[in-house]
Design an enzyme around this catalytic site. Structure first.
Site, PDB file in Angstrom:
ATOM      1  N   HIS A  57       0.840  -1.329  -0.016  1.00  0.00           N
ATOM      2  CA  HIS A  57      -0.013   0.162   0.092  1.00  0.00           C
ATOM      3  C   HIS A  57       0.792   1.221  -0.057  1.00  0.00           C
ATOM      4  O   HIS A  57       2.117   1.155   0.066  1.00  0.00           O
ATOM      5  CB  HIS A  57      -1.021   0.052   1.062  1.00  0.00           C
ATOM      6  CG  HIS A  57      -0.594   0.106   2.546  1.00  0.00           C
ATOM      7  ND1 HIS A  57       0.476  -0.872   3.145  1.00  0.00           N
ATOM      8  CD2 HIS A  57      -0.550   0.986   3.382  1.00  0.00           C
ATOM      9  CE1 HIS A  57       0.768  -0.534   4.232  1.00  0.00           C
ATOM     10  NE2 HIS A  57       0.070   0.500   4.636  1.00  0.00           N
ATOM     11  N   HIS A  59       1.323   4.009   1.957  1.00  0.00           N
ATOM     12  CA  HIS A  59       1.909   4.564   3.169  1.00  0.00           C
ATOM     13  C   HIS A  59       3.422   4.826   3.107  1.00  0.00           C
ATOM     14  O   HIS A  59       4.137   3.772   2.557  1.00  0.00           O
ATOM     15  CB  HIS A  59       1.321   3.966   4.326  1.00  0.00           C
ATOM     16  CG  HIS A  59       0.061   4.123   4.810  1.00  0.00           C
ATOM     17  ND1 HIS A  59      -0.708   3.555   5.712  1.00  0.00           N
ATOM     18  CD2 HIS A  59      -0.929   5.224   4.269  1.00  0.00           C
ATOM     19  CE1 HIS A  59      -1.967   3.868   5.723  1.00  0.00           C
ATOM     20  NE2 HIS A  59      -2.032   4.865   5.169  1.00  0.00           N
ATOM     21  N   ASP A  61       5.747   4.762   5.269  1.00  0.00           N
ATOM     22  CA  ASP A  61       6.470   3.602   6.008  1.00  0.00           C
ATOM     23  C   ASP A  61       6.772   2.248   5.456  1.00  0.00           C
ATOM     24  O   ASP A  61       7.311   1.564   5.845  1.00  0.00           O
ATOM     25  CB  ASP A  61       6.229   3.665   7.506  1.00  0.00           C
ATOM     26  CG  ASP A  61       4.829   2.859   7.415  1.00  0.00           C
ATOM     27  OD1 ASP A  61       3.864   3.410   6.893  1.00  0.00           O
ATOM     28  OD2 ASP A  61       4.687   2.079   8.318  1.00  0.00           O
ATOM     29  N   HIS A  62       6.018   2.416   3.745  1.00  0.00           N
ATOM     30  CA  HIS A  62       6.086   1.129   3.175  1.00  0.00           C
ATOM     31  C   HIS A  62       6.726   1.553   1.797  1.00  0.00           C
ATOM     32  O   HIS A  62       7.174   0.486   1.034  1.00  0.00           O
ATOM     33  CB  HIS A  62       4.801   0.484   2.829  1.00  0.00           C
ATOM     34  CG  HIS A  62       4.083   0.130   4.204  1.00  0.00           C
ATOM     35  ND1 HIS A  62       4.210  -1.261   4.712  1.00  0.00           N
ATOM     36  CD2 HIS A  62       3.695   0.891   5.354  1.00  0.00           C
ATOM     37  CE1 HIS A  62       3.524  -1.254   5.899  1.00  0.00           C
ATOM     38  NE2 HIS A  62       3.273  -0.195   6.269  1.00  0.00           N
ATOM     39  N   HIS A 115      -7.554  -1.225   5.788  1.00  0.00           N
ATOM     40  CA  HIS A 115      -6.431  -0.199   6.183  1.00  0.00           C
ATOM     41  C   HIS A 115      -6.416   1.127   5.149  1.00  0.00           C
ATOM     42  O   HIS A 115      -6.414   1.880   5.801  1.00  0.00           O
ATOM     43  CB  HIS A 115      -5.083  -0.862   6.354  1.00  0.00           C
ATOM     44  CG  HIS A 115      -3.908  -0.050   6.959  1.00  0.00           C
ATOM     45  ND1 HIS A 115      -4.024   0.427   7.971  1.00  0.00           N
ATOM     46  CD2 HIS A 115      -2.859   0.342   6.238  1.00  0.00           C
ATOM     47  CE1 HIS A 115      -2.626   1.237   8.191  1.00  0.00           C
ATOM     48  NE2 HIS A 115      -2.135   1.047   7.145  1.00  0.00           N
ATOM     49  N   ASP A 134      -0.110  -3.945   6.259  1.00  0.00           N
ATOM     50  CA  ASP A 134      -0.734  -3.613   7.259  1.00  0.00           C
ATOM     51  C   ASP A 134      -2.224  -4.053   7.589  1.00  0.00           C
ATOM     52  O   ASP A 134      -3.008  -3.466   8.387  1.00  0.00           O
ATOM     53  CB  ASP A 134      -0.874  -1.950   7.404  1.00  0.00           C
ATOM     54  CG  ASP A 134       0.694  -1.631   7.849  1.00  0.00           C
ATOM     55  OD1 ASP A 134       1.596  -2.114   8.067  1.00  0.00           O
ATOM     56  OD2 ASP A 134       0.807  -0.257   7.676  1.00  0.00           O
ATOM     57  N   HIS A 172       4.771  -4.818  10.609  1.00  0.00           N
ATOM     58  CA  HIS A 172       5.129  -4.071  11.738  1.00  0.00           C
ATOM     59  C   HIS A 172       5.441  -5.199  12.871  1.00  0.00           C
ATOM     60  O   HIS A 172       4.719  -6.111  12.899  1.00  0.00           O
ATOM     61  CB  HIS A 172       4.130  -3.004  12.209  1.00  0.00           C
ATOM     62  CG  HIS A 172       4.036  -1.896  11.311  1.00  0.00           C
ATOM     63  ND1 HIS A 172       4.823  -1.052  11.494  1.00  0.00           N
ATOM     64  CD2 HIS A 172       3.300  -1.766  10.275  1.00  0.00           C
ATOM     65  CE1 HIS A 172       4.762  -0.031  10.714  1.00  0.00           C
ATOM     66  NE2 HIS A 172       3.664  -0.655   9.668  1.00  0.00           N
TER      67      HIS A 172
END
Ligand code: ZN
Ligand code: FE
Length: 256
Positions: A57, A59, A61-62, A115, A134, A172
């Site tokens: 996805h 975001h 942090d990805h 998410h 996530d 995570h």
């Protein structure tokens, strides 16, 4: 069909990036590279050349490492068609039930909204490996930033149907805090108690609790169990339909 070697890299405070390597072809994919440097360091250490980035996805942090890794290696960036507008550098756009090859290893693509609306998971059947970003966590699931509880419950139900020996590679290390919450939903579950003891043991040694097996998630993760009587009772909805029970579990976790 090729079986992948998986390297787990800890980045930022609690993210995991995975390097998937097919020894036969030399193909190597980075799943959700939060940052480029730790990925480049691991590639160097292993002597691998990056050929793909697989994003679950959009975001940051990805995807934060996407463009630097592309520039450094010329790899192909792969993600969801629904998220094409917000995944940096995306070149291959995938949809539900597509097959995508990393060297000799084939992934089945699963759209798993909840998410985010464009979230996908990569299931590699021959490697018994699921990269679910996530969506599903060890003992937890992602927050509903964009999707509805109904969408997320449907996504989790489809993940739940994969073989029990599937390894769940989530993005995570949230397991210990998820465990504290899970205990409040199913207080009397011996399977959950045993699992929490294992998790605490691993974390005390600084070891990852990820990946976990899908069958242990089905047995202990409250978010996969919204249709189980003990969980329904645990959140005060003994007669609730599963999507409604799921929504209540998620609501309680958000406030936990
Ligand atoms: Zn996310
Ligand atoms: Fe994340």
């Amino acid at each position: 069909m090729a079986r992948l070697t998986v390297e787990q890299i800890q980045v930022l405070s609690d993210n995991y990036v995975y390097l998937l390597h097919d020894p036969g072809s030399g193909a190597t994919a980075a799943v959700d590279p939060s940052a480029a440097e730790p990925v480049l360091a691991k590639l160097e250490e292993k002597g691998w050349r990056l050929t793909h980035i697989l994003n679950t996805h959009h975001h940051h942090d990805h995807t934060g490492g996407n463009l630097t890794l592309k520039q450094a290696t010329g790899c192909t960036i792969v993600g969801a068609r629904h998220d094409a507008g917000r995944i940096p550098g995306i070149e291959v756009e995938l949809r539900n039930r597509d097959t995508y090859m990393v060297g000799g290893a084939s992934a089945m693509i699963m759209e798993v909204p909840g998410h985010t609306v464009g979230h996908i998971a990569y299931w590699f059947p021959e490697s018994h490996a699921l990269f679910c970003g996530d969506t599903l966590f060890a003992l937890g699931c992602g927050r509903l930033f964009e999707g509805t509880p109904e969408q997320m419950w449907d996504s989790l139900c489809r993940l739940r149907e994969l073989p029990g020996d599937t390894l769940v590679y989530c993005a995570h290390e949230y397991t210990q805090s998820n465990a504290r919450f899970a205990r409040t939903v199913e207080r009397d579950s011996d399977a959950l108690k045993r699992r929490i003891a294992e998790i605490d043991g691993l974390r005390a040694k600084g070891l990852p609790t990820v990946p976990s097996r899908l069958d242990e998630e089905c047995e202990t993760n409250p978010f996969l169990r919204a249709d189980v009587d003990s969980v329904k009772r645990g959140v005060g909805l003994p007669d609730g339909d599963p999507a409604r029970v799921f929504a209540e579990i998620r609501r309680r976790k958000d406030a936990f």
